[in-house]
Each structure stands twice: as C-alpha cells, then as structure tokens.
Design a protein around this motif. Sequence first.
Motif, PDB file in Angstrom:
ATOM      1  N   VAL A 289      60.547  36.570  -8.022  1.00  0.00           N
ATOM      2  CA  VAL A 289      61.101  37.804  -8.559  1.00  0.00           C
ATOM      3  C   VAL A 289      60.540  37.973  -9.966  1.00  0.00           C
ATOM      4  O   VAL A 289      60.683  37.094 -10.798  1.00  0.00           O
TER       5      VAL A 289
ATOM      6  N   GLU B 127      61.276  43.362 -11.992  1.00  0.00           N
ATOM      7  CA  GLU B 127      62.191  43.571 -10.865  1.00  0.00           C
ATOM      8  C   GLU B 127      63.619  43.237 -11.281  1.00  0.00           C
ATOM      9  O   GLU B 127      64.560  43.957 -10.933  1.00  0.00           O
ATOM     10  N   VAL B 128      63.784  42.163 -12.039  1.00  0.00           N
ATOM     11  CA  VAL B 128      65.118  41.794 -12.530  1.00  0.00           C
ATOM     12  C   VAL B 128      65.667  42.891 -13.435  1.00  0.00           C
ATOM     13  O   VAL B 128      66.827  43.280 -13.325  1.00  0.00           O
TER      14      VAL B 128
ATOM     15  N   ARG C   5      64.829  46.083 -13.427  1.00  0.00           N
ATOM     16  CA  ARG C   5      65.126  47.247 -12.590  1.00  0.00           C
ATOM     17  C   ARG C   5      66.439  47.051 -11.839  1.00  0.00           C
ATOM     18  O   ARG C   5      67.275  47.964 -11.771  1.00  0.00           O
ATOM     19  N   LEU C   6      66.658  45.859 -11.306  1.00  0.00           N
ATOM     20  CA  LEU C   6      67.895  45.588 -10.574  1.00  0.00           C
ATOM     21  C   LEU C   6      69.109  45.617 -11.497  1.00  0.00           C
ATOM     22  O   LEU C   6      70.182  46.092 -11.107  1.00  0.00           O
ATOM     23  N   ARG C   7      68.945  45.132 -12.713  1.00  0.00           N
ATOM     24  CA  ARG C   7      70.061  45.188 -13.674  1.00  0.00           C
ATOM     25  C   ARG C   7      70.403  46.633 -14.023  1.00  0.00           C
ATOM     26  O   ARG C   7      71.579  46.998 -14.129  1.00  0.00           O
TER      27      ARG C   7
ATOM     28  N   GLN D 242      69.843  49.266 -12.124  1.00  0.00           N
ATOM     29  CA  GLN D 242      70.451  49.851 -10.934  1.00  0.00           C
ATOM     30  C   GLN D 242      71.898  49.377 -10.788  1.00  0.00           C
ATOM     31  O   GLN D 242      72.790  50.174 -10.455  1.00  0.00           O
ATOM     32  N   ASN D 243      72.149  48.112 -11.062  1.00  0.00           N
ATOM     33  CA  ASN D 243      73.505  47.573 -11.009  1.00  0.00           C
ATOM     34  C   ASN D 243      74.398  48.273 -12.022  1.00  0.00           C
ATOM     35  O   ASN D 243      75.532  48.641 -11.713  1.00  0.00           O
TER      36      ASN D 243
END
Length: 129
Positions: free
Chosen positions: A73, A77-78, A80-82, A84-85
């Motif tokens: 990962v 990506e981390v 982006r995921l944070r 989005q979260n």
Amino acid sequence: MPLNLFGRSFSPGRSPPRRSSSLSSLRRESDKAGQDLSQEFGKIKLNIGGQNATFEDGEWVSDGLGGGSRGRVSSREVTRLRQQNQSLQEENNLLKLKVELLLDMLTEKSADTLMKEKELSRLRARQKE
C-alpha cells in the motif's frame, strides 16, 4: 633534567600527502554528469520493527506481512483512504443529525396530534351534555 623512560622522545612520522581530487559525491566525473544519479543505486529497502518498506517512484511502499504485491500500500493510497474515511465520517454525522431532527419533528407532531385529540374528545363530551 627531564627523565626519559624509554630512551628517546616521541616523534611521529610524516603523514602522506592528501589526494588532490575531492571524494565528495557532489563532484562527479564529467562523463557521469549528465546521467541520472538514481540509476547508480538500487531500491532503498528499510526494515523497522519487522515492518519492511521500499522507496519506489518517490514514495515509501510498505511490503506488508505477506511480502507479495497484495500487501503493498503506497503512502498516496493511505492518504486517499484517510481522506475518503474522513469524508464518510462527516456524511455519517450529517445523516445522524438529520435522523435526529426528523425524530424530533415526529415527536412534536405526535404530541400536537395527541393534544388535539384530547381537546376534540373533551369538546364532544361537552356537546353531549
């Protein structure tokens, strides 16, 4: 009169002359000046506390526990995921607020209807008298 225990005084030998060319990595030979310096080095690998990471394409990539590409990962990506979260948590909070508002409105209307029904039944009872 100085005491000399070993019979002669200390006299170190001359050190060899230093090289005239610099060993600095900033100064390279003229034939290497145009080349990409990153080609000289392999991928940077890091192991801290059992976690492996590799520096690829300008970002750190976690190798994960499996060691395969499935566990990798990237930091982008981390991030982006944070994000989005965070967005989903804000949306969830907004929806909870809307549900709470609708329940308050329903409670108010139910109480209003109950009061009107009691008043109506009181008026009907009075009319029968």
